[in-house]
Design a protein around this motif. Structure first.
Motif, PDB file in Angstrom:
ATOM      1  N   ALA A   1      12.693  21.469  61.792  1.00 57.09           N
ATOM      2  CA  ALA A   1      11.493  21.660  60.975  1.00 57.09           C
ATOM      3  C   ALA A   1      10.893  20.313  60.588  1.00 57.09           C
ATOM      4  O   ALA A   1       9.667  20.158  60.569  1.00 57.09           O
ATOM      5  CB  ALA A   1      11.834  22.467  59.726  1.00 57.09           C
ATOM      6  N   GLN A   2      11.745  19.345  60.291  1.00 58.97           N
ATOM      7  CA  GLN A   2      11.249  18.012  59.944  1.00 58.97           C
ATOM      8  C   GLN A   2      10.565  17.373  61.136  1.00 58.97           C
ATOM      9  O   GLN A   2       9.555  16.679  61.001  1.00 58.97           O
ATOM     10  CB  GLN A   2      12.405  17.126  59.470  1.00 58.97           C
ATOM     11  CG  GLN A   2      11.971  15.765  58.940  1.00 58.97           C
ATOM     12  CD  GLN A   2      11.073  15.878  57.734  1.00 58.97           C
ATOM     13  OE1 GLN A   2      11.418  16.551  56.769  1.00 58.97           O
ATOM     14  NE2 GLN A   2       9.916  15.233  57.776  1.00 58.97           N
ATOM     15  N   SER A   3      11.112  17.603  62.338  1.00 54.20           N
ATOM     16  CA  SER A   3      10.498  17.075  63.555  1.00 54.20           C
ATOM     17  C   SER A   3       9.112  17.687  63.761  1.00 54.20           C
ATOM     18  O   SER A   3       8.163  16.989  64.148  1.00 54.20           O
ATOM     19  CB  SER A   3      11.393  17.382  64.758  1.00 54.20           C
ATOM     20  OG  SER A   3      10.830  16.887  65.956  1.00 54.20           O
ATOM     21  N   GLN A   4       8.971  18.983  63.485  1.00 53.21           N
ATOM     22  CA  GLN A   4       7.666  19.635  63.586  1.00 53.21           C
ATOM     23  C   GLN A   4       6.681  19.033  62.588  1.00 53.21           C
ATOM     24  O   GLN A   4       5.527  18.769  62.922  1.00 53.21           O
ATOM     25  CB  GLN A   4       7.813  21.141  63.316  1.00 53.21           C
ATOM     26  CG  GLN A   4       8.586  21.888  64.390  1.00 53.21           C
ATOM     27  CD  GLN A   4       8.839  23.324  63.995  1.00 53.21           C
ATOM     28  OE1 GLN A   4       8.938  23.651  62.812  1.00 53.21           O
ATOM     29  NE2 GLN A   4       8.930  24.207  64.986  1.00 53.21           N
ATOM     30  N   ASP A   5       7.162  18.823  61.366  1.00 54.21           N
ATOM     31  CA  ASP A   5       6.306  18.266  60.316  1.00 54.21           C
ATOM     32  C   ASP A   5       5.899  16.831  60.637  1.00 54.21           C
ATOM     33  O   ASP A   5       4.732  16.456  60.503  1.00 54.21           O
ATOM     34  CB  ASP A   5       7.042  18.321  58.978  1.00 54.21           C
ATOM     35  CG  ASP A   5       6.123  18.043  57.806  1.00 54.21           C
ATOM     36  OD1 ASP A   5       5.490  18.995  57.313  1.00 54.21           O
ATOM     37  OD2 ASP A   5       6.021  16.880  57.382  1.00 54.21           O
ATOM     38  N   ASP A   6       6.864  16.026  61.077  1.00 54.39           N
ATOM     39  CA  ASP A   6       6.559  14.640  61.445  1.00 54.39           C
ATOM     40  C   ASP A   6       5.596  14.596  62.629  1.00 54.39           C
ATOM     41  O   ASP A   6       4.699  13.742  62.683  1.00 54.39           O
ATOM     42  CB  ASP A   6       7.845  13.892  61.798  1.00 54.39           C
ATOM     43  CG  ASP A   6       8.712  13.622  60.582  1.00 54.39           C
ATOM     44  OD1 ASP A   6       8.185  13.692  59.455  1.00 54.39           O
ATOM     45  OD2 ASP A   6       9.917  13.350  60.747  1.00 54.39           O
ATOM     46  N   GLY A   7       5.783  15.517  63.569  1.00 53.46           N
ATOM     47  CA  GLY A   7       4.883  15.581  64.715  1.00 53.46           C
ATOM     48  C   GLY A   7       3.472  15.931  64.298  1.00 53.46           C
ATOM     49  O   GLY A   7       2.492  15.367  64.824  1.00 53.46           O
ATOM     50  N   ALA A   8       3.337  16.839  63.339  1.00 57.52           N
ATOM     51  CA  ALA A   8       2.011  17.200  62.824  1.00 57.52           C
ATOM     52  C   ALA A   8       1.344  16.003  62.165  1.00 57.52           C
ATOM     53  O   ALA A   8       0.142  15.761  62.342  1.00 57.52           O
ATOM     54  CB  ALA A   8       2.138  18.357  61.834  1.00 57.52           C
TER      55      ALA A   8
ATOM     56  N   TRP B   1       1.348   6.027  75.131  1.00 53.77           N
ATOM     57  CA  TRP B   1       1.686   5.693  73.747  1.00 53.77           C
ATOM     58  C   TRP B   1       3.055   5.026  73.604  1.00 53.77           C
ATOM     59  O   TRP B   1       3.487   4.741  72.487  1.00 53.77           O
ATOM     60  CB  TRP B   1       1.656   6.963  72.901  1.00 53.77           C
ATOM     61  CG  TRP B   1       0.273   7.473  72.656  1.00 53.77           C
ATOM     62  CD1 TRP B   1      -0.373   8.460  73.346  1.00 53.77           C
ATOM     63  CD2 TRP B   1      -0.641   7.015  71.665  1.00 53.77           C
ATOM     64  NE1 TRP B   1      -1.643   8.642  72.846  1.00 53.77           N
ATOM     65  CE2 TRP B   1      -1.833   7.773  71.810  1.00 53.77           C
ATOM     66  CE3 TRP B   1      -0.575   6.047  70.668  1.00 53.77           C
ATOM     67  CZ2 TRP B   1      -2.940   7.590  70.994  1.00 53.77           C
ATOM     68  CZ3 TRP B   1      -1.677   5.855  69.847  1.00 53.77           C
ATOM     69  CH2 TRP B   1      -2.836   6.624  70.014  1.00 53.77           C
ATOM     70  N   GLU B   2       3.737   4.772  74.711  1.00 56.66           N
ATOM     71  CA  GLU B   2       5.109   4.278  74.613  1.00 56.66           C
ATOM     72  C   GLU B   2       5.210   2.876  74.009  1.00 56.66           C
ATOM     73  O   GLU B   2       6.286   2.482  73.544  1.00 56.66           O
ATOM     74  CB  GLU B   2       5.771   4.305  75.992  1.00 56.66           C
ATOM     75  CG  GLU B   2       5.083   3.473  77.045  1.00 56.66           C
ATOM     76  CD  GLU B   2       5.704   3.682  78.420  1.00 56.66           C
ATOM     77  OE1 GLU B   2       6.721   4.394  78.497  1.00 56.66           O
ATOM     78  OE2 GLU B   2       5.164   3.154  79.405  1.00 56.66           O
ATOM     79  N   GLN B   3       4.105   2.136  73.996  1.00 57.15           N
ATOM     80  CA  GLN B   3       4.131   0.808  73.400  1.00 57.15           C
ATOM     81  C   GLN B   3       3.773   0.836  71.911  1.00 57.15           C
ATOM     82  O   GLN B   3       3.957  -0.170  71.216  1.00 57.15           O
ATOM     83  CB  GLN B   3       3.144  -0.118  74.133  1.00 57.15           C
ATOM     84  CG  GLN B   3       3.442  -0.327  75.601  1.00 57.15           C
ATOM     85  CD  GLN B   3       4.801  -0.944  75.837  1.00 57.15           C
ATOM     86  OE1 GLN B   3       5.235  -1.837  75.110  1.00 57.15           O
ATOM     87  NE2 GLN B   3       5.505  -0.462  76.857  1.00 57.15           N
ATOM     88  N   GLU B   4       3.238   1.958  71.440  1.00 58.78           N
ATOM     89  CA  GLU B   4       2.790   2.040  70.049  1.00 58.78           C
ATOM     90  C   GLU B   4       3.628   2.981  69.199  1.00 58.78           C
ATOM     91  O   GLU B   4       3.696   2.822  67.980  1.00 58.78           O
ATOM     92  CB  GLU B   4       1.322   2.489  69.997  1.00 58.78           C
ATOM     93  CG  GLU B   4       0.374   1.513  70.686  1.00 58.78           C
ATOM     94  CD  GLU B   4      -1.068   1.960  70.572  1.00 58.78           C
ATOM     95  OE1 GLU B   4      -1.496   2.261  69.452  1.00 58.78           O
ATOM     96  OE2 GLU B   4      -1.769   1.994  71.612  1.00 58.78           O
TER      97      GLU B   4
ATOM     98  N   GLU C   1       9.260   9.253  67.613  1.00 59.86           N
ATOM     99  CA  GLU C   1       7.924   9.731  67.257  1.00 59.86           C
ATOM    100  C   GLU C   1       7.291  10.512  68.400  1.00 59.86           C
ATOM    101  O   GLU C   1       6.653  11.552  68.181  1.00 59.86           O
ATOM    102  CB  GLU C   1       7.042   8.546  66.870  1.00 59.86           C
ATOM    103  CG  GLU C   1       7.399   7.937  65.521  1.00 59.86           C
ATOM    104  CD  GLU C   1       6.609   6.678  65.216  1.00 59.86           C
ATOM    105  OE1 GLU C   1       6.344   6.423  64.035  1.00 59.86           O
ATOM    106  OE2 GLU C   1       6.263   5.938  66.176  1.00 59.86           O
ATOM    107  N   ILE C   2       7.469  10.029  69.604  1.00 56.27           N
ATOM    108  CA  ILE C   2       6.942  10.744  70.774  1.00 56.27           C
ATOM    109  C   ILE C   2       7.631  12.094  70.922  1.00 56.27           C
ATOM    110  O   ILE C   2       6.997  13.108  71.238  1.00 56.27           O
ATOM    111  CB  ILE C   2       7.113   9.891  72.046  1.00 56.27           C
ATOM    112  CG1 ILE C   2       6.164   8.676  71.984  1.00 56.27           C
ATOM    113  CG2 ILE C   2       6.835  10.715  73.303  1.00 56.27           C
ATOM    114  CD1 ILE C   2       6.350   7.687  73.109  1.00 56.27           C
ATOM    115  N   SER C   3       8.926  12.121  70.669  1.00 55.33           N
ATOM    116  CA  SER C   3       9.670  13.379  70.721  1.00 55.33           C
ATOM    117  C   SER C   3       9.153  14.358  69.657  1.00 55.33           C
ATOM    118  O   SER C   3       8.999  15.555  69.914  1.00 55.33           O
ATOM    119  CB  SER C   3      11.165  13.125  70.506  1.00 55.33           C
ATOM    120  OG  SER C   3      11.889  14.341  70.481  1.00 55.33           O
ATOM    121  N   ASP C   4       8.860  13.838  68.468  1.00 58.05           N
ATOM    122  CA  ASP C   4       8.327  14.680  67.397  1.00 58.05           C
ATOM    123  C   ASP C   4       6.955  15.234  67.774  1.00 58.05           C
ATOM    124  O   ASP C   4       6.649  16.404  67.500  1.00 58.05           O
ATOM    125  CB  ASP C   4       8.215  13.888  66.100  1.00 58.05           C
ATOM    126  CG  ASP C   4       9.562  13.602  65.465  1.00 58.05           C
ATOM    127  OD1 ASP C   4      10.533  14.295  65.806  1.00 58.05           O
ATOM    128  OD2 ASP C   4       9.648  12.681  64.633  1.00 58.05           O
TER     129      ASP C   4
END
Length: 223
Positions: free
Chosen positions: A22-29, A94-97, A102-105
């Protein structure tokens, strides 16, 4: 003993794994709201400012799964850009930024958006509704969503005015609606507030702060 062990395992998973997802979903949002809305739109439907403004821009609707179906392929697209020569110049890598986490999220959130859209949009709105939207943003939104009917200067002379006659698109420079009334008609559409049914509802496409920005811009057209 076995039942007790099963219960312990269930609570362990509930505490340590499910909240993490759930945190991963929230961070992704949160990440999506800051990095992705310009192209993919504030609800993932591909109606961000950039594709709405530029002719020939590739479709950016995240609900189209044909190019990135599972998490691994979504991570690859976010990391390295789109694997298509015609699109890669528009989809930046986005892999450099962003970090791998974060990309996984972000990938987790895209899957969340596709599998449980309403819940994902509620999570996303916590962040998109907080983004500052200026009169300049309102102008961009107006030009991409409203000018077709109301005209670039809001005088009711957009291209659709040649078709919509009964009644014609409103001349917004002469509107006597107050900001609250203007917000309602934009969000709910004309029919829901007892006005022209030709005025579509935009509440499913625009956040509250975007509606406010459009209302602020329309106010400048009256000056």
């Amino acid at each position: 003993m076995k039942i007790s062990s099963f219960i312990s395992l269930f609570f362990f998973l509930s505490i340590h794994i499910f909240p993490t997802y759930a945190q991963s979903q929230d961070d992704g949002a949160r990440l999506y709201s800051h990095h992705c809305t310009l192209c993919h739109g504030n609800k993932g439907m591909g109606d961000g400012y950039i594709p709405m403004k530029l002719k020939g821009y590739p479709q950016t609707n995240l609900f189209d799964e044909q190019n990135a179906i599972d998490k691994e392929s979504i991570i690859d697209v976010i990391s390295r850009g789109f694997p298509n020569e015609d699109i890669i110049k528009f989809m930046p890598p986005w892999e450099q930024e962003l970090t791998k986490e974060e990309i996984s999220d972000l990938a987790t959130f895209v899957l969340f958006l596709r599998s449980d859209t309403e819940a994902a949009l509620r999570t996303l709105s916590k962040y998109t509704d907080k983004l500052d939207k200026t009169v300049r943003d309102g102008k961009i939104i107006f030009e991409t969503r409203c000018a077709l009917c109301h005209g670039k200067l809001g005088q009711g002379d957009g291209r659709m005015a040649r078709i919509i006659k009964t009644p014609p698109p409103a001349n917004l420079t002469r509107s006597i609606l107050n900001p609250v009334q203007m917000r309602l008609i934009i969000k709910l559409g004309g029919q829901e507030v007892g006005r022209s049914p030709k005025m579509p509802p935009w509440g499913d496409f625009m956040t509250d702060n975007e509606v406010d920005a459009v209302v602020d811009f329309i106010d400048t057209l009256k000056d």
